[in-house]
Scaffold this active site. Structure first.
Site, PDB file in Angstrom:
ATOM      1  N   ASP A  53      -3.264 -18.060   2.050  1.00 11.70           N
ATOM      2  CA  ASP A  53      -4.258 -18.848   1.325  1.00 11.70           C
ATOM      3  C   ASP A  53      -4.906 -19.885   2.248  1.00 11.70           C
ATOM      4  OD1 ASP A  53      -1.672 -19.837   1.380  1.00 11.70           O
ATOM      5  OD2 ASP A  53      -1.839 -20.935  -0.497  1.00 11.70           O
TER       6      ASP A  53
ATOM      7  N   TYR B 216       0.791  -1.224   0.000  1.00  8.16           N
ATOM      8  CA  TYR B 216       0.000   0.000   0.000  1.00  8.16           C
ATOM      9  C   TYR B 216       0.829   1.282   0.000  1.00  8.16           C
ATOM     10  CZ  TYR B 216      -4.660  -2.002   0.211  1.00  8.16           C
ATOM     11  OH  TYR B 216      -5.836  -2.643  -0.092  1.00  8.16           O
TER      12      TYR B 216
ATOM     13  N   ASP C 265     -12.385  -8.293   4.280  1.00 16.06           N
ATOM     14  CA  ASP C 265     -13.578  -8.382   3.424  1.00 16.06           C
ATOM     15  C   ASP C 265     -14.128  -9.802   3.426  1.00 16.06           C
ATOM     16  OD1 ASP C 265     -13.272  -5.723   2.796  1.00 16.06           O
ATOM     17  OD2 ASP C 265     -13.670  -6.004   0.665  1.00 16.06           O
TER      18      ASP C 265
ATOM     19  N   ASP D 141      -6.304  -6.385   4.336  1.00 20.20           N
ATOM     20  CA  ASP D 141      -7.420  -5.775   3.621  1.00 20.20           C
ATOM     21  C   ASP D 141      -8.317  -6.857   3.007  1.00 20.20           C
ATOM     22  OD1 ASP D 141      -8.953  -3.727   2.665  1.00 20.20           O
ATOM     23  OD2 ASP D 141      -7.653  -3.247   0.978  1.00 20.20           O
TER      24      ASP D 141
ATOM     25  N   LYS E  39       2.978 -15.132   3.598  1.00 24.33           N
ATOM     26  CA  LYS E  39       3.230 -16.036   2.467  1.00 24.33           C
ATOM     27  C   LYS E  39       4.736 -16.277   2.362  1.00 24.33           C
ATOM     28  CE  LYS E  39       1.574 -18.492  -0.948  1.00 24.33           C
ATOM     29  NZ  LYS E  39       0.883 -19.764  -0.665  1.00 24.33           N
TER      30      LYS E  39
END
Length: 327
Positions: A199, A119, A227, A223, A166
């Protein structure tokens, strides 16, 4: 007296903000509200999405309530976070009764790093071959957010912190994140620590969300997962957030400006109201926060005044008025 900066922004941000201020008035708080402009409409009107006056207003306030920004979100909310060193983004995911939540007992906090990762939006100019974006992970920022997550767990009687990364692919950046996580975890022997790939976490949020208490992660992953958390509990209209930093605090719903329903009074005010609850707690107005929180829960539980996303037929202000009457 507390000075509160109010930035309604774009689209449904204006509606949910109006509804929230109306409800807060019932608490008889010693607040001085000052309004500022930011967002798409501000850009059209003034030539800038985030005027200096608005940024100064936020800097000179005890807290800020922010509604929503449209296409200019990166130029507004991301810039505010960076300018004011708001390094911690808190996004609670909680299931409420009488909603479309997939489970009845979900309750975890996503602690998201706010100042770096993807970001920073450091992208090279696009060429015929493609484009490149830099992902920045620093020891200072990641240690700060990880320690914040453990301190949050300690202060809120949470027994476990989960790091999400990750590192199997991003071996240098997320490898460093994971390394720092376990270094900090050693300082909190009474709190369980674990880590998952992002994941796998996305799957576990659907198959076993009750196992999570506090999730700490980098900017982009946080982020996306928040959601997913909104889908888990039934609506983006139920997810508030706080941005906490060295020079200020800003509270906003996770949902965007939703231009497709702007002006139609269809927006769910709950996320904005719950963001106000988080603000009240930040200001140590615990009794008032508890009162507002309880009123929100009761209205949702009773199910008489719910917006369309929650399966009801009430509009934004009807739902907010029902909450206000309970206060």
């Amino acid at each position: 007296m507390f000075k509160i900066a109010v930035i309604p922004g774009d689209g449904i941000g204006k509606e949910v903000m109006e509804a929230t201020i109306n409800v807060l008035d019932a608490l008889n708080l010693d607040f001085e509200y000052t309004y500022g402009d930011a967002g798409d409409e501000c850009l059209e009107k003034t030539g800038t999405a985030l005027p200096k006056e608005t940024l100064d207003l936020i800097k000179n306030s005890d807290a800020c309530l922010f509604g929503a920004a449209g296409e200019t979100a990166a130029d507004v909310i991301v810039k505010i976070r960076q300018e004011m060193k708001m390094f911690a983004n808190l996004r609670p995911v909680k299931s409420y009764p009488n909603t479309n939540s997939l489970f009845k007992d979900v309750d975890f906090m996503i602690v998201r790093e706010n100042t770096e990762g993807m970001y920073i939006a450091d992208e090279e100019k696009e060429t015929e071959e493609g484009a490149i974006a830099r992902r920045i992970i620093t020891r200072k920022a990641e240690e700060r957010i990880i320690r914040y997550a453990f301190e949050y767990a300690k202060a809120n009687n949470r027994k476990k912190v989960t790091a999400v990364h990750k590192a199997n692919v991003l071996k240098k950046t997320d490898g460093l994140f994971k390394e720092i996580f376990y270094e900090v975890a050693e300082e909190y022997p009474d709190i369980e620590s674990e880590d998952f790939y992002v994941d796998a976490t996305a799957m576990y949020l659907i198959t076993n969300p009750q196992s999570f208490e506090v999730i700490v992660t980098t900017n982009l992953f946080g982020d996306i997962l928040s959601d997913e958390g909104a889908g888990l509990v039934g609506s983006l209209g139920l997810i508030p957030s706080a941005n906490i930093g060295e020079e200020g605090a800003l509270f906003e719903p996770v949902h965007g400006s939703a231009p497709d329903i702007a002006g139609e009074k269809k927006a769910n005010p709950t996320a904005m109201l719950l963001s106000a609850v988080m603000m009240l707690r930040h200001l140590n107005l615990t009794d008032e926060a508890d009162k507002l929180d309880a009123a929100i829960l009761k209205v949702i539980d009773e199910g008489k005044y719910l917006t369309g996303d929650l399966g009801g037929s009430s509009n934004t202000f009807e739902m907010a008025d029902a909450i206000k009457k309970l206060i």
